[in-house]
Design an enzyme around this catalytic site. Sequence first.
Site, mmCIF file in Angstrom:
data_model
loop_
_atom_site.group_PDB
_atom_site.id
_atom_site.type_symbol
_atom_site.label_atom_id
_atom_site.label_comp_id
_atom_site.label_asym_id
_atom_site.label_seq_id
_atom_site.Cartn_x
_atom_site.Cartn_y
_atom_site.Cartn_z
ATOM 1 C CG HIS A 171 6.367 1.286 -8.975
ATOM 2 N ND1 HIS A 171 7.229 1.466 -7.915
ATOM 3 C CD2 HIS A 171 6.446 -0.030 -9.297
ATOM 4 C CE1 HIS A 171 7.810 0.306 -7.621
ATOM 5 N NE2 HIS A 171 7.338 -0.624 -8.438
ATOM 6 C CG ASP A 194 3.572 -9.436 -5.912
ATOM 7 O OD1 ASP A 194 3.735 -8.844 -4.833
ATOM 8 O OD2 ASP A 194 4.508 -9.830 -6.615
ATOM 9 C CG HIS A 199 8.534 -13.287 -0.649
ATOM 10 N ND1 HIS A 199 8.067 -13.007 0.612
ATOM 11 C CD2 HIS A 199 7.635 -12.762 -1.510
ATOM 12 C CE1 HIS A 199 6.931 -12.334 0.504
ATOM 13 N NE2 HIS A 199 6.653 -12.164 -0.778
ATOM 14 C CG LEU A 216 -1.758 -1.305 1.352
ATOM 15 C CD1 LEU A 216 -2.684 -1.213 2.559
ATOM 16 C CD2 LEU A 216 -2.567 -1.592 0.099
ATOM 17 N NE ARG A 217 4.670 0.740 -3.833
ATOM 18 C CZ ARG A 217 5.590 -0.193 -4.070
ATOM 19 N NH1 ARG A 217 6.332 -0.666 -3.080
ATOM 20 N NH2 ARG A 217 5.772 -0.653 -5.279
#
Lengths: 326, 426
Positions: free
Chosen positions: B312, B308, B182, B65-66
Amino acid sequence: MMRQDIQFDKQGRLRHFLTTEGLSRQTLTEILDHAENFASVINKPVKKAPLLRGKTIANLFFEASTRTRTTFELAAKRLSADVININIQTSATKKGESLLDMLRNLEAMHCDMFIVRHMQSGAAHFIAEHVAPHISVINAGDGSHAHPTQAMLDMFTIRRHKPDFTSLRVAIIGDIMHSRVARSQIHALNILGVPDVRVIGPHTLIPPQAEQLGVHVFHQMEQGLRDVDVVIMLRLQRERMEGALLPSEDEYFRCYGLTPEKLALAREDAIVMHPGPINRGVEIDSAVADGPQSVILEQVTNGLAVRMAVMSLILGRGNTDSEVSP
Amino acid sequence: MSRILIANGHLIDPANDIDKTADLAIADGRILACGEIPADFHAEQTIDARDQIVCPGLIDLAARLREPGAEHKGSIASETRAAAAAGITTLCVPPDTDPIIDNPAVSELIHQKAEAAGFARVVTLGALTQQLNGEQLAEMVKLQQDGGCVGISNARRPVKNNLIMRRAMEYAASCGLTVFLHADDPGLSGQGCVHEGGISTRLGLPGIPESAETVAVARELMLIEQTGVRAHFCQISCAHSVQMIARAQHDGLPVSMDVAAHQLHLTDMDVGYFNSQCHLLPPLRSQRDRDALRNGLGNRNISAICSDHQPHDADAKLAPFAETEAGISALETLLPLSLRLVDDGVLSLSEMIATLTIEPARILGLPSGQLGVGGCADICIFDPLQHWTVEPEKFISNGKNSAFGGWELKGRVTHTMLNGRLVYPY
């Protein structure tokens, strides 16, 4: 795959020269024929042709290079273009935004062509995608991706010695993995109809699935060099020892260095090429580099004619999409 | 607006084996009745869901969500708002925010901001190691008990050595926490930015070999077996990984895996000539890998699909390929891309919905993802046949970075309900 069209303008003419991949045999032959004309001009006392008078060409070198930059500069001047040289420190343009900002500034100076060298693969494509419609881009080497004018000067040199591409065996030896020259050569050789393109090197320096590029892969010089007409050696970078790709220069020379004995496996009239600068005693023995079969210095001379040919083909006929074709 | 009737919709609730046209009654944020509506139920609002699918709100296992840390790319408010428009009612956030979720305060902050925004539930994964440095264990119990973290993860950051991974798994096992992995061997992936194979060879870009993932999967499976921890592999990309994890499941290990929706539709070929929208981590892999991921879903070894989501700013994708940032703004294409799998015969509609609802709920240990009576009314209503063309610049998410621009997709969300409250349309 539509991005490939970026190299052509709306009339289907070459607008940018970014890679040899996907070009037609006709386009490559046109460049070679054109270069042939310039090659004869170069030796005359009046060296300048007025083809690009009034055009401005900017050399944008993000990666240090003296030789390539110089031949591009000389080629532009021989065609009577104005040349700006810009060497960009790598640290100053780490971010794409500043790269784009810089391009905008150069566009504002009314440049007609950018000659771009950059350490990142794809940089020339990126710039070509973002320049104003009146600007053409020539890729002077992007990362490990492409170096199309080098490949074309190599094709030119080969053709002068071996006029029929469709009967040739060509071997490219060394660090194919990191070589933009090799990639552009392989595409060009396949397009020009060479039936047997080989790459020779240790597994660590041959990229995975190299066969998909249109080559036969060999790991031993003794097998790969047999009966070839053209031997192209690649420069070995020192840093390859650090990435655990090779144990030492010595061992590399023992396996892949071109010595007179190994060259004897090729055809008697085989020519030896190298994009330079050469590492004597690492990838090539001096006896071969300076020997009768070597055409390494000719390659340098031919670089000028080929670059003049590419520049004039793109700029000399008017490249803007706004122009109406006759 | 506490009593709502969703009328005539095609109800699909894989957890309760419901797949029929029926009404759904909601009262006070909970599901009151499914099918047979009590005679005394008087709806204050009725949603006509004729020809539409009514299913549990979608649960997304991985969404950046930044916020905190990269607010120029997105915020909890902006991204949960986009989630609501995409039918997603729960988002799981990995711990690699800035500051990192290695203490309860950061997790609480995220929960509070999500609650204030009011568009979706946000659950967090806590850090496996402090500062995600791969060396010192994070305070997992505090993260779980005080921070409400539903699992722990080191995101894509490396763990220093196998001993530390082993200890972290042992400790997590004793807390009853699921470890989200991951799989990536940092030495093998190196500076790579595309799949190692035909594409890296053609473009001269450094490749990420399949072994960067498979070596890590193999090692992690051995440690999972030894420690007995419950583990979930995030965003698997390689055929061999699917095979190894499926075998471990067959052998009874408590492991699950998910796949990102874009990996089921794109391959390395889509990178074309340096298309930075296809710069992803893990990278887009070969056709063979894509087919194996689809098969893995089909036979339920891969139980969930996630977005995922990595929004940006425009500049992040404007540079030579290797210098661009990896990731795709993926919330708004999650459901339509999953629906395409139904058309392609990979999954039935009900199975597909399970991969976006009950299965991720099980992985996260959440009670949601189903329409059982008495449960929270988190609901997604969508028109499965509506065609639309992806125009990333029109995304609600702050991230306009999509590899699917120009694609014709099917399926649009018409209503999203969180706790019995309509959060979409806004």
